[in-house]
Design an enzyme around this catalytic site. Structure first.
Site, PDB file in Angstrom:
ATOM      1  CE  LYS A  16       2.872  -4.260   2.658  1.00  0.00           C
ATOM      2  NZ  LYS A  16       3.571  -3.269   2.074  1.00  0.00           N
ATOM      3  NE  ARG A  91      -1.011   0.215   5.846  1.00  0.00           N
ATOM      4  CZ  ARG A  91      -0.928  -0.426   4.606  1.00  0.00           C
ATOM      5  NH1 ARG A  91      -1.215  -1.502   4.399  1.00  0.00           N
ATOM      6  NH2 ARG A  91      -0.636   0.232   3.707  1.00  0.00           N
ATOM      7  NE  ARG A 130       2.702   0.248  -6.454  1.00  0.00           N
ATOM      8  CZ  ARG A 130       2.570   0.003  -5.131  1.00  0.00           C
ATOM      9  NH1 ARG A 130       2.805  -0.945  -4.668  1.00  0.00           N
ATOM     10  NH2 ARG A 130       2.186   1.073  -4.304  1.00  0.00           N
ATOM     11  NE  ARG A 163      -1.436   1.827  -4.822  1.00  0.00           N
ATOM     12  CZ  ARG A 163      -1.019   1.015  -3.816  1.00  0.00           C
ATOM     13  NH1 ARG A 163      -0.607  -0.313  -3.956  1.00  0.00           N
ATOM     14  NH2 ARG A 163      -0.815   1.566  -2.454  1.00  0.00           N
ATOM     15  NE  ARG A 174       1.626   4.627  -0.165  1.00  0.00           N
ATOM     16  CZ  ARG A 174       2.057   3.922  -1.281  1.00  0.00           C
ATOM     17  NH1 ARG A 174       2.417   4.754  -2.197  1.00  0.00           N
ATOM     18  NH2 ARG A 174       2.158   2.624  -1.339  1.00  0.00           N
TER      19      ARG A 174
HETATM   20  P1  AP5 Z   1       4.597  -4.079  -4.236  1.00  0.00           P
HETATM   21  O1  AP5 Z   1       4.577  -5.781  -4.234  1.00  0.00           O
HETATM   22  O2  AP5 Z   1       3.544  -3.511  -5.018  1.00  0.00           O
HETATM   23  O3  AP5 Z   1       4.902  -3.496  -2.819  1.00  0.00           O
HETATM   24  P2  AP5 Z   1       3.926  -3.437  -1.521  1.00  0.00           P
HETATM   25  O4  AP5 Z   1       4.670  -3.811  -0.366  1.00  0.00           O
HETATM   26  O5  AP5 Z   1       2.764  -4.502  -2.006  1.00  0.00           O
HETATM   27  O6  AP5 Z   1       3.657  -2.043  -1.521  1.00  0.00           O
HETATM   28  P3  AP5 Z   1       2.257  -1.143  -1.417  1.00  0.00           P
HETATM   29  O7  AP5 Z   1       2.550   0.120  -2.011  1.00  0.00           O
HETATM   30  O8  AP5 Z   1       1.082  -1.904  -1.783  1.00  0.00           O
HETATM   31  O9  AP5 Z   1       2.398  -1.129  -0.007  1.00  0.00           O
HETATM   32  P4  AP5 Z   1       1.282  -0.292   0.995  1.00  0.00           P
HETATM   33  O10 AP5 Z   1       1.317  -1.020   2.186  1.00  0.00           O
HETATM   34  O11 AP5 Z   1       1.561   1.230   0.917  1.00  0.00           O
HETATM   35  O12 AP5 Z   1      -0.012  -0.240  -0.107  1.00  0.00           O
HETATM   36  P5  AP5 Z   1      -1.531  -0.937   0.357  1.00  0.00           P
HETATM   37  O13 AP5 Z   1      -2.179  -1.012  -0.670  1.00  0.00           O
HETATM   38  O14 AP5 Z   1      -1.419  -2.010   1.468  1.00  0.00           O
HETATM   39  O15 AP5 Z   1       6.036  -3.751  -5.137  1.00  0.00           O
HETATM   40  C1  AP5 Z   1       6.260  -2.473  -5.469  1.00  0.00           C
HETATM   41  C2  AP5 Z   1       7.059  -2.179  -6.704  1.00  0.00           C
HETATM   42  O16 AP5 Z   1       8.201  -2.708  -6.533  1.00  0.00           O
HETATM   43  C3  AP5 Z   1       6.119  -2.918  -7.729  1.00  0.00           C
HETATM   44  O17 AP5 Z   1       6.564  -2.117  -8.970  1.00  0.00           O
HETATM   45  C4  AP5 Z   1       7.113  -4.229  -7.794  1.00  0.00           C
HETATM   46  O18 AP5 Z   1       6.996  -4.636  -9.287  1.00  0.00           O
HETATM   47  C5  AP5 Z   1       8.351  -3.992  -7.446  1.00  0.00           C
HETATM   48  N1  AP5 Z   1       9.108  -4.993  -6.997  1.00  0.00           N
HETATM   49  C6  AP5 Z   1       8.668  -5.768  -5.929  1.00  0.00           C
HETATM   50  N2  AP5 Z   1       9.542  -6.799  -5.177  1.00  0.00           N
HETATM   51  C7  AP5 Z   1      10.652  -6.382  -6.003  1.00  0.00           C
HETATM   52  C8  AP5 Z   1      11.964  -6.972  -6.095  1.00  0.00           C
HETATM   53  N3  AP5 Z   1      12.411  -7.747  -5.122  1.00  0.00           N
HETATM   54  N4  AP5 Z   1      13.049  -6.190  -6.937  1.00  0.00           N
HETATM   55  C9  AP5 Z   1      12.745  -5.233  -7.639  1.00  0.00           C
HETATM   56  N5  AP5 Z   1      11.287  -4.797  -7.575  1.00  0.00           N
HETATM   57  C10 AP5 Z   1      10.378  -5.184  -6.967  1.00  0.00           C
HETATM   58  O19 AP5 Z   1      -2.386   0.405   1.058  1.00  0.00           O
HETATM   59  C11 AP5 Z   1      -2.890   1.501   0.332  1.00  0.00           C
HETATM   60  C12 AP5 Z   1      -3.459   2.501   1.119  1.00  0.00           C
HETATM   61  O20 AP5 Z   1      -4.687   1.962   1.604  1.00  0.00           O
HETATM   62  C13 AP5 Z   1      -2.760   2.964   2.409  1.00  0.00           C
HETATM   63  O21 AP5 Z   1      -1.935   4.022   2.305  1.00  0.00           O
HETATM   64  C14 AP5 Z   1      -3.934   3.102   3.338  1.00  0.00           C
HETATM   65  O22 AP5 Z   1      -4.594   4.492   2.813  1.00  0.00           O
HETATM   66  C15 AP5 Z   1      -4.994   2.205   2.720  1.00  0.00           C
HETATM   67  N6  AP5 Z   1      -5.032   1.043   3.643  1.00  0.00           N
HETATM   68  C16 AP5 Z   1      -4.685  -0.411   3.189  1.00  0.00           C
HETATM   69  N7  AP5 Z   1      -4.488  -1.340   4.207  1.00  0.00           N
HETATM   70  C17 AP5 Z   1      -4.961  -0.478   5.395  1.00  0.00           C
HETATM   71  C18 AP5 Z   1      -5.010  -0.729   6.754  1.00  0.00           C
HETATM   72  N8  AP5 Z   1      -4.888  -2.154   7.140  1.00  0.00           N
HETATM   73  N9  AP5 Z   1      -5.426   0.058   7.653  1.00  0.00           N
HETATM   74  C19 AP5 Z   1      -5.592   1.319   7.317  1.00  0.00           C
HETATM   75  N10 AP5 Z   1      -5.351   1.726   5.941  1.00  0.00           N
HETATM   76  C20 AP5 Z   1      -5.222   0.827   4.935  1.00  0.00           C
HETATM   77 MG    MG Z   2       0.444  -3.852  -1.886  1.00  0.00          MG
END
Ligand code: AP5
Ligand code: MG
Length: 217
Positions: A16, A91, A130, A163, A174
Site C-alpha cells: 500500500k 481499519r 523491508r 521497523r 499483524r
Molecule cells: P509496503 O508498501 O511498505 O507495504 P504496506 O502495505 O504499506 O505495509 P505496512 O506494513 O505499512 O502495512 P500496515 O498496514 O501493517 O502498517 P501501517 O504502517 O499502516 O511494502 C512492504 C515491503 O514490500 C517493502 O519492503 C516494499 O519495498 C516491498 N514491496 C512492495 N510492493 C512490492 C512488489 N510489488 N513486489 C515486491 N516487493 C514489494 O500500520 C502500522 C501500525 O500502526 C499498525 O499495526 C497499528 O498498530 C497502527 N495503525 C496504523 N493505522 C491504524 C489505524 N487506522 N487504526 C489503528 N491502528 C493503526
Molecule cells: Mg505502509
C-alpha cells in the site's frame, strides 16, 4: 478535474505504502498514512506517541478514537481540499463509520477504495525484507527493491531502519489482527460499490499499472 479521494485497503506488507507514494506524487494529492503519522509521533515521544507505541509494537491496532482524531485533524489542513489518499485508514468498521460522518460534514465522497491483495507467504517475505525511511517514508526491500547505496534512502539520504513490528512474531500477529478486524471492510466497501481489487503479487510496476487501470475514467 474531480477531486480524487482514495482509500488504500489491504493486509500488512501488501505494498500500500509503496503504491501510495507513487500515486500521490502523480496526482499531486497528499498521502495520508496513519501508520506514518503514528510512527512520527512515537519517534517524537509525544503524548499521542506514548499512547500508541504499546499497541504498535505488539502488532495490535491503536484505539479508534485516537486514530479518528488524527485523520480528522489531517484532513482539516488546506492541502486536503483538492483530494487525498488514505493509506491504512479506516481499519475497523468503527473507523469507517467515523470517516463517513467526517465526509458528510465536509460534503465529500470517497472516489474509490483500492483493495490490494496477495497471499500470506508473499506478505511475510515482503515484510521481513523491508527497510523504511523514517524521514520521507519511502520503502525499500533488501532483495526486490534495494536502495542504490545499502542502508541509505535514495530520495532523501537518511539512514534506513527496520521497523520493530516487522520482526517475525509481530508480523504473524499483524496478519491475524488484519483478518479479525479489518478484512470485513472489503465486504463493506464492495456493498457500497466502491471497491476495486488489485492483484498485488506482481512487481511494483505491474501493480502500479493495475492501479492506474482501476482509476481510469
Ligand atoms: P509496503 O508498501 O511498505 O507495504 P504496506 O502495505 O504499506 O505495509 P505496512 O506494513 O505499512 O502495512 P500496515 O498496514 O501493517 O502498517 P501501517 O504502517 O499502516 O511494502 C512492504 C515491503 O514490500 C517493502 O519492503 C516494499 O519495498 C516491498 N514491496 C512492495 N510492493 C512490492 C512488489 N510489488 N513486489 C515486491 N516487493 C514489494 O500500520 C502500522 C501500525 O500502526 C499498525 O499495526 C497499528 O498498530 C497502527 N495503525 C496504523 N493505522 C491504524 C489505524 N487506522 N487504526 C489503528 N491502528 C493503526
Ligand atoms: Mg505502509
Amino acid at each position: 478535474m474531480m477531486a480524487l479521494r482514495l482509500i488504500f485497503l489491504g493486509p500488512p506488507g501488501v505494498g500500500k505504502g509503496t503504491q501510495a507514494v507513487r500515486l500521490a506524487a502523480l496526482h499531486r494529492i497528499p498521502h495520508v498514512s496513519t501508520g506514518d503519522i503514528l510512527r512520527t509521533e512515537v519517534a517524537a515521544g509525544s503524548d499521542l506517541g506514548k499512547k500508541a507505541r504499546q499497541f504498535m509494537d505488539q502488532g495490535g491496532l491503536v484505539p479508534d478514537d485516537l486514530v479518528v482524531a488524527i485523520v480528522a485533524r489531517r484532513l482539516a489542513l488546506p492541502d486536503c481540499e483538492a483530494g487525498y489518499l488514505l493509506d491504512g485508514f479506516p481499519r475497523t468498521l468503527g473507523q469507517a463509520k467515523a470517516l463517513e460522518a467526517t465526509l458528510a460534514q465536509r460534503k465529500e465522497n470517497i472516489s474509490r477504495v483500492l483493495y490490494f491483495s496477495a497471499p500470506d507467504d508473499v506478505l511475510i517475505r515482503r515484510l521481513s525484507g523491508r527497510r523504511a525511511c523514517p524521514k520521507c517514508h519511502a520503502n525499500y526491500h533488501v532483495e526486490t527493491l534495494p536502495p542504490k547505496q545499502a542502508g541509505t534512502c535514495d530520495r532523501c539520504g537518511s539512514a534506513l531502519i527496520q521497523r520493530k513490528d516487522d520482526l517475525p512474531g509481530t508480523v504473524r500477529q499483524r496478519l491475524d489482527v488484519y483478518k479479525k478486524q479489518t478484512e470485513e471492510l472489503v465486504r463493506h466497501y464492495a456493498a457500497e460499490k466502491l471497491l476495486s481489487e488489485i492483484d498485488s503479487t506482481g512487481t511494483v510496476d505491474l501493480v502500479g499499472a493495475a492501479v492506474e487501470r482501476a482509476l481510469a475514467p
